[in-house]
Design a protein around this motif. Structure first.
Motif, PDB file in Angstrom:
ATOM      1  N   TRP A  95       0.593  -1.328  -0.411  1.00 20.44           N
ATOM      2  CA  TRP A  95       0.359   0.093   0.002  1.00 20.44           C
ATOM      3  C   TRP A  95       0.797   1.247   0.501  1.00 20.44           C
ATOM      4  N   VAL A  96       2.067   1.186   0.772  1.00 16.42           N
ATOM      5  CA  VAL A  96       2.805   2.294   0.761  1.00 16.42           C
ATOM      6  C   VAL A  96       3.568   3.069  -0.526  1.00 16.42           C
ATOM      7  N   ARG A  97       3.861   1.694  -1.471  1.00 14.32           N
ATOM      8  CA  ARG A  97       4.262   1.552  -2.836  1.00 14.32           C
ATOM      9  C   ARG A  97       3.491   2.514  -3.757  1.00 14.32           C
ATOM     10  N   THR A  98       2.017   1.727  -3.536  1.00 12.64           N
ATOM     11  CA  THR A  98       0.859   1.615  -4.042  1.00 12.64           C
ATOM     12  C   THR A  98       0.939   3.427  -3.911  1.00 12.64           C
ATOM     13  N   THR A  99       0.500   3.963  -3.007  1.00 15.92           N
ATOM     14  CA  THR A  99       0.508   5.316  -2.334  1.00 15.92           C
ATOM     15  C   THR A  99       1.124   6.029  -2.978  1.00 15.92           C
ATOM     16  N   LEU A 100       2.601   5.871  -3.032  1.00 18.89           N
ATOM     17  CA  LEU A 100       3.418   7.104  -3.408  1.00 18.89           C
ATOM     18  C   LEU A 100       2.989   7.229  -5.105  1.00 18.89           C
ATOM     19  N   THR A 101       3.034   5.696  -5.289  1.00 21.69           N
ATOM     20  CA  THR A 101       3.154   5.636  -7.342  1.00 21.69           C
ATOM     21  C   THR A 101       1.914   7.061  -7.645  1.00 21.69           C
ATOM     22  N   ALA A 102       0.930   6.632  -7.094  1.00 24.32           N
ATOM     23  CA  ALA A 102      -0.551   6.781  -7.238  1.00 24.32           C
ATOM     24  C   ALA A 102      -0.054   8.670  -6.948  1.00 24.32           C
ATOM     25  N   VAL A 103       0.056   8.972  -5.578  1.00 20.71           N
ATOM     26  CA  VAL A 103       0.489  10.814  -5.616  1.00 20.71           C
ATOM     27  C   VAL A 103       1.149  10.969  -6.779  1.00 20.71           C
ATOM     28  N   GLY A 104       2.629  10.484  -7.064  1.00 18.39           N
ATOM     29  CA  GLY A 104       2.898  10.837  -8.178  1.00 18.39           C
ATOM     30  C   GLY A 104       2.580  11.560  -8.977  1.00 18.39           C
ATOM     31  N   VAL A 105       2.218   9.897  -9.912  1.00 18.23           N
ATOM     32  CA  VAL A 105       0.937   9.511 -11.036  1.00 18.23           C
ATOM     33  C   VAL A 105      -0.211  11.361 -10.910  1.00 18.23           C
ATOM     34  N   GLY A 106      -0.584  10.946  -9.674  1.00 21.60           N
ATOM     35  CA  GLY A 106      -1.370  12.254  -9.916  1.00 21.60           C
ATOM     36  C   GLY A 106      -1.536  13.187  -9.767  1.00 21.60           C
ATOM     37  N   ILE A 107      -0.148  13.664  -8.779  1.00 24.68           N
ATOM     38  CA  ILE A 107       0.361  15.064  -9.087  1.00 24.68           C
ATOM     39  C   ILE A 107       0.154  15.269 -10.735  1.00 24.68           C
ATOM     40  N   GLY A 108       1.103  14.621 -11.704  1.00 30.05           N
ATOM     41  CA  GLY A 108       1.023  14.501 -13.163  1.00 30.05           C
ATOM     42  C   GLY A 108       0.539  14.975 -13.916  1.00 30.05           C
ATOM     43  N   VAL A 109      -0.848  14.021 -14.100  1.00 28.46           N
ATOM     44  CA  VAL A 109      -1.588  14.378 -14.609  1.00 28.46           C
ATOM     45  C   VAL A 109      -2.479  15.294 -13.756  1.00 28.46           C
ATOM     46  N   ALA A 110      -2.843  15.717 -13.211  1.00 31.98           N
ATOM     47  CA  ALA A 110      -3.457  17.213 -12.526  1.00 31.98           C
ATOM     48  C   ALA A 110      -2.397  18.093 -13.392  1.00 31.98           C
ATOM     49  N   LEU A 111      -1.421  18.176 -13.624  1.00 32.36           N
ATOM     50  CA  LEU A 111      -0.567  19.036 -13.652  1.00 32.36           C
ATOM     51  C   LEU A 111      -0.568  19.117 -14.983  1.00 32.36           C
ATOM     52  N   LEU A 112      -0.556  18.170 -16.132  1.00 34.82           N
ATOM     53  CA  LEU A 112      -0.792  18.382 -17.106  1.00 34.82           C
ATOM     54  C   LEU A 112      -2.604  18.617 -18.043  1.00 34.82           C
ATOM     55  N   LEU A 113      -3.200  18.274 -17.552  1.00 28.80           N
ATOM     56  CA  LEU A 113      -4.758  18.587 -17.729  1.00 28.80           C
ATOM     57  C   LEU A 113      -4.468  20.011 -17.394  1.00 28.80           C
ATOM     58  N   LEU A 114      -4.631  20.692 -16.344  1.00 28.69           N
ATOM     59  CA  LEU A 114      -4.270  22.021 -15.639  1.00 28.69           C
ATOM     60  C   LEU A 114      -3.230  22.876 -17.032  1.00 28.69           C
ATOM     61  N   THR A 115      -2.435  22.837 -16.988  1.00 29.41           N
ATOM     62  CA  THR A 115      -0.978  22.997 -18.228  1.00 29.41           C
ATOM     63  C   THR A 115      -2.000  22.695 -19.646  1.00 29.41           C
ATOM     64  N   THR A 116      -2.171  22.108 -20.118  1.00 24.88           N
ATOM     65  CA  THR A 116      -2.945  22.418 -20.904  1.00 24.88           C
ATOM     66  C   THR A 116      -4.374  22.447 -21.256  1.00 24.88           C
ATOM     67  N   SER A 117      -4.544  23.252 -20.224  1.00 26.96           N
ATOM     68  CA  SER A 117      -6.400  24.104 -20.041  1.00 26.96           C
ATOM     69  C   SER A 117      -5.969  25.401 -20.555  1.00 26.96           C
ATOM     70  N   ILE A 118      -4.207  25.491 -19.992  1.00 26.75           N
ATOM     71  CA  ILE A 118      -3.977  27.090 -20.553  1.00 26.75           C
ATOM     72  C   ILE A 118      -4.878  27.980 -21.793  1.00 26.75           C
ATOM     73  N   PRO A 119      -4.864  27.217 -23.154  1.00 25.96           N
ATOM     74  CA  PRO A 119      -5.070  28.106 -24.428  1.00 25.96           C
ATOM     75  C   PRO A 119      -6.327  28.183 -24.088  1.00 25.96           C
ATOM     76  N   ARG A 120      -7.545  26.599 -23.893  1.00 26.75           N
ATOM     77  CA  ARG A 120      -8.611  27.037 -24.089  1.00 26.75           C
ATOM     78  C   ARG A 120      -8.861  28.165 -22.578  1.00 26.75           C
ATOM     79  N   MET A 121      -8.548  27.983 -21.550  1.00 26.76           N
ATOM     80  CA  MET A 121      -9.040  29.270 -20.942  1.00 26.76           C
ATOM     81  C   MET A 121      -8.589  30.411 -21.160  1.00 26.76           C
ATOM     82  N   LEU A 122      -7.486  30.920 -22.053  1.00 23.36           N
ATOM     83  CA  LEU A 122      -7.442  32.702 -22.821  1.00 23.36           C
ATOM     84  C   LEU A 122      -8.625  32.300 -24.055  1.00 23.36           C
ATOM     85  N   ASP A 123      -8.280  31.215 -24.190  1.00 28.65           N
ATOM     86  CA  ASP A 123      -9.763  31.516 -25.950  1.00 28.65           C
ATOM     87  C   ASP A 123     -11.008  31.645 -24.985  1.00 28.65           C
TER      88      ASP A 123
END
Length: 781
Positions: free
Chosen positions: A25-53
């Motif tokens: 569980w510790v390993r899975t949690t670390l991986t989930a948190v790391g991947v989750g941060i990356g996925v959230a930032l990926l979605l937020l960053t790619t939203s910038i053009p649509r935000m400006l539009d």
């Protein structure tokens, strides 16, 4: 091997991840948190053009400019709108006066009814600001009764300051101030900006350099806890599993963490989406509804992240031999080869090289070559960094105990250290290249206004109904105003209709005209010719002389193609002296006639556009606010302009704002990735650290060793990133046909950011380090 067997092994790995006890569980949690941060930032960053539009579309929906030379006639479905924009310190306040002219008058977006005369509808932030105790001057400037709030559809962002007020007696196209008669709000055919190849190139580079560190971090996150996982897999070899099976089971564990990471990322993205309403960046705010990634990106991320987790794990397991009695990882490995690592950046340069010198005159840059070239150069950083770290730490050794502990750890697991730093190195390389590119082309998008803020700080454009003399005196009596200069302008022609020659007309008293030109003597009734340096050609002078014949006549505001000009005749004096244009003139350019008030026909006053130029007392912080209050009292539809020496292109400014938002998010990701990686490594070495403490090693020594373990790879990574970033920046500048210039202050500041990040992560990892080195860390089952 059948697909069914492959799926069964992956499924077993998934079960180990979620039912494998505390370690799983510790390993899975670390991986989930790391991947989750990356996925959230990926979605937020790619939203910038649509935000400006989305902001741009919202702005177009409430557009109230008609661009019509002749006002449309009054009707039952028209409304007169006058712009009364103002500012409160460093915040812009959008203001409009509304005068409906019939029952069918269109409502602006966000309003349910028209405010009556003396009433106003405000945005929620403006209501809060007006209720605050420090906004006395702003309340005096907006003496209207608040009767409602503007809805979301009428605002660009949740923190925008805006109001609509009811008025009467408005006239369309009222001189220097803008007032239009509308039948609808919104622009049916948005003005299309001419495409700028350099801006498009910069946009592509911005998104590649922002998104690649996220992808690197996600790839590193799926390998968290790899050492303990491999030791657990050794037990499977005792019960008959072969090497390929253990690799597939490991991939299944990573798959489980990646899928959970998608869920964590979705939650973090939704939380960040709601938090967008609370954030204001460079004066711009965004509604949560703006933060929407591309519809094609969401399923792509949902598929690509788990697939990436499986492939990265299988690739990493190729260098690990899991045997029934343990894991062979500490054996002497073959030295990393350099030649294929150099192929990546060299291939990137080869893709970009054909576009050297293209600039903006030879069409658009090939987007595929740009994306491929930049990607290969930056991915080359991740390929070269393990080789650099391996060669860099090999000769190290002598030093304090903390240094020796750190160096020995780096020498035995340099690959892990390089993986930790990869994201930082890629981000720094991209940031250096972007800083060079932005600094190099800045002069093409930041232009001089021709204004000298030392001569005047405020210019007030008045409507034709306001007398410039009385307005100038009112401003002169305003608190904080040192000097007030009033001037009025119009056009002159050699004929009353469709003139062949044009020239400028400037009206003011002798003191005001001396702020434009050098007059040897001046009395009321005098006239002077003048021309600024940009009107020094023979054609300009011939145009002026044709319209201004001594003893003849010229026509003020002549009619053009049957338009609404006044065509008031002006008698030119027989003696027409020439005045030298001042280098520091309050007016940027004049080619024509300077006239004192008594020489101007009274009938010409409606044709004049009046401006008042003000010099303020710098010792009074609220001087500009007092001026804006006077302007609102003297002429509610006047336009108050603050003088600046430069102005920035809107597209360049928007791109820079998007870069700032994205860079802030990526910087947060880098800090989070360093911290998570550090905690994961400490957890992996818990027993080793406890043993060292049990043998008398001081915790201070262990803390310093953690610092060195982070600092040495980051220092090597920043050096490599600086070299690659400088090379990429130089190539991009050559592509835009811009001289290559290194922005050294930015390079040094990025280095400082890396050092500060190391210090911050070390400090945050000290509490877990102290907790993990307690004696109970030696306990085992």
């Amino acid at each position: 091997m059948s697909l069914r067997q492959y799926a069964r092994d992956l499924g077993m790995g998934v079960r180990f991840a979620v039912t494998g006890g505390r370690e799983g569980w510790v390993r899975t949690t670390l991986t989930a948190v790391g991947v989750g941060i990356g996925v959230a930032l990926l979605l937020l960053t790619t939203s910038i053009p649509r935000m400006l539009d989305a902001r741009h579309e919202r702005e177009l929906s409430r557009q109230d400019l008609t661009f019509s030379a002749v006002p449309r006639p009054k009707a039952g479905d028209t409304v007169v709108v006058a712009a009364t924009d103002t500012s409160w310190h460093d915040k812009n306040v959008r203001g409009r006066l509304l005068q409906p002219e019939g029952p069918g008058a269109p409502l602006p977006p966000g309003l349910s009814r028209f405010p009556a005369t003396g009433e106003m509808v405000v945005s929620p932030p403006l209501r809060d600001l007006l209720d605050s105790p420090g906004a006395r001057l702003l309340r005096e400037r907006l003496p209207y009764k608040i009767v409602g709030t503007i809805g979301e559809s009428g605002l660009l962002g949740p923190r925008e300051l805006a109001y609509y007020a009811g008025a009467e007696g408005l006239e369309p196209r009222s001189g220097g101030a803008r007032a239009d008669r509308l039948t609808r709000f919104g622009q049916t055919q948005p003005w299309q900006r001419e495409k700028d190849p350099v801006l498009l190139l910069m946009m592509i580079v911005v998104f590649v350099t922002l998104l690649l560190p996220v992808a690197v971090f996600i790839a590193a996150a799926v390998r968290f806890g790899g050492e303990r996982r491999d030791r657990r897999l050794a037990a499977l070899r005792l019960v008959g599993a072969d090497g390929r099976t253990t690799r597939r089971i490991a991939a299944g564990e990573a798959l489980a963490g990646a899928v959970l990471g998608l869920l964590v990322g979705a939650v973090l993205f939704l939380a960040g989406r709601q938090a967008a309403a609370l954030v204001e960046i460079q004066g711009e705010s965004f509604f949560p509804s703006y933060v929407t990634p591309s519809p094609a990106l969401v399923p792509l991320v949902a598929v690509a992240v788990p697939v990436c987790a499986v492939l990265v794990t299988l690739l990493a397991m190729r260098t690990v031999v899991v045997e029934p009695l343990g894991v062979v990882r500490a054996a002497v490995a073959a030295r990393r080869r350099l030649w294929w690592r150099l192929l990546l950046p060299l291939s990137g340069l080869a893709l970009l090289w054909p576009m050297i010198g293209q600039g903006r005159v030879n069409g658009d840059f090939n987007q595929f070559l740009v994306i491929g070239g930049v990607l290969l150069l930056l991915v080359g950083v991740t390929a070269l960094l393990p080789w650099i770290v391996e060669r860099g730490v090999t000769p190290l050794g002598a030093g304090p105990l903390s240094w020796q502990l750190a160096v020995r750890r780096l020498q035995s697991s340099g690959g892990m250290a390089a993986r930790t730093v990869n994201g930082i190195a890629v981000a720094v390389a991209g940031a250096i290249a972007l800083q060079m590119l932005f600094a190099g082309v800045q002069s093409q998008y930041v232009k001089s206004t021709g204004h000298d803020p030392a001569r005047a700080q405020i210019e007030v454009a008045l409507s034709h109904r306001t007398d410039v003399t009385s307005a100038t005196r009112a401003f002169a009596r305003t608190e904080g105003v040192r000097a007030s200069v009033g001037l009025a302008t119009a056009s002159l022609g050699d004929r009353p209709a469709d003139p062949a020659s044009y020239t400028d007309l400037v009206v003011g008293d002798c003191a005001s005209l001396r702020e434009v030109a050098r007059l040897s003597s001046c009395r009321d009734g005098d006239m002077f010719t003048v021309n600024s340096p940009d009107y020094s050609s023979a054609t300009d002078k011939a145009m002026r002389d044709a319209a201004l014949r001594p003893g003849g006549r010229a026509w003020i505001n002549p009619r053009i193609m049957g338009g609404p000009g006044l065509a008031v005749p002006l008698k030119i004096t027989a003696s027409l002296p020439h005045a030298a244009f001042r280098e520091d003139s309050l007016m940027r350019s004049v080619n024509g006639l300077l006239v004192t008030p008594s020489a101007l026909p009274a009938a010409a006053k409606p044709a004049l556009s009046a401006q008042v130029f003000l010099r303020l007392d710098p010792a009074l912080p609220d001087g500009r606010e007092y001026v804006r209050n006077t302007a609102a009292r003297v002429d509610p539809v006047s336009d108050v302009l603050a003088w600046t020496s430069t102005e920035t292109d809107g597209g360049y400014s928007s791109l820079r704002t998007g870069l700032f938002i994205g860079a802030t998010c990526v910087l947060a990701l880098i800090g989070a990735s360093l911290l998570v990686s550090q905690l994961e490594q400490l957890r992996e070495r818990r027993k080793l650290l406890s043993v060292l403490v049990a043998f008398g090693t001081r915790r201070r020594t262990l803390g310093l060793s953690v610092l060195w373990q982070a600092a040495v790879p980051i220092a090597l990574g920043v050096l490599l990133a600086s070299a690659v970033g400088l090379a990429l920046g130089a190539v991009l500048l050559r592509m835009t046909a811009t001289p290559v210039r290194v922005d050294w202050p930015s390079v040094l500041s990025l280095t400082g950011v890396g050092a500060a990040m190391v210090a911050a992560v070390t400090l945050l990892s000290l509490p877990p380090l102290l907790r993990l080195t307690r004696p109970d860390g030696l306990r085992t089952e």
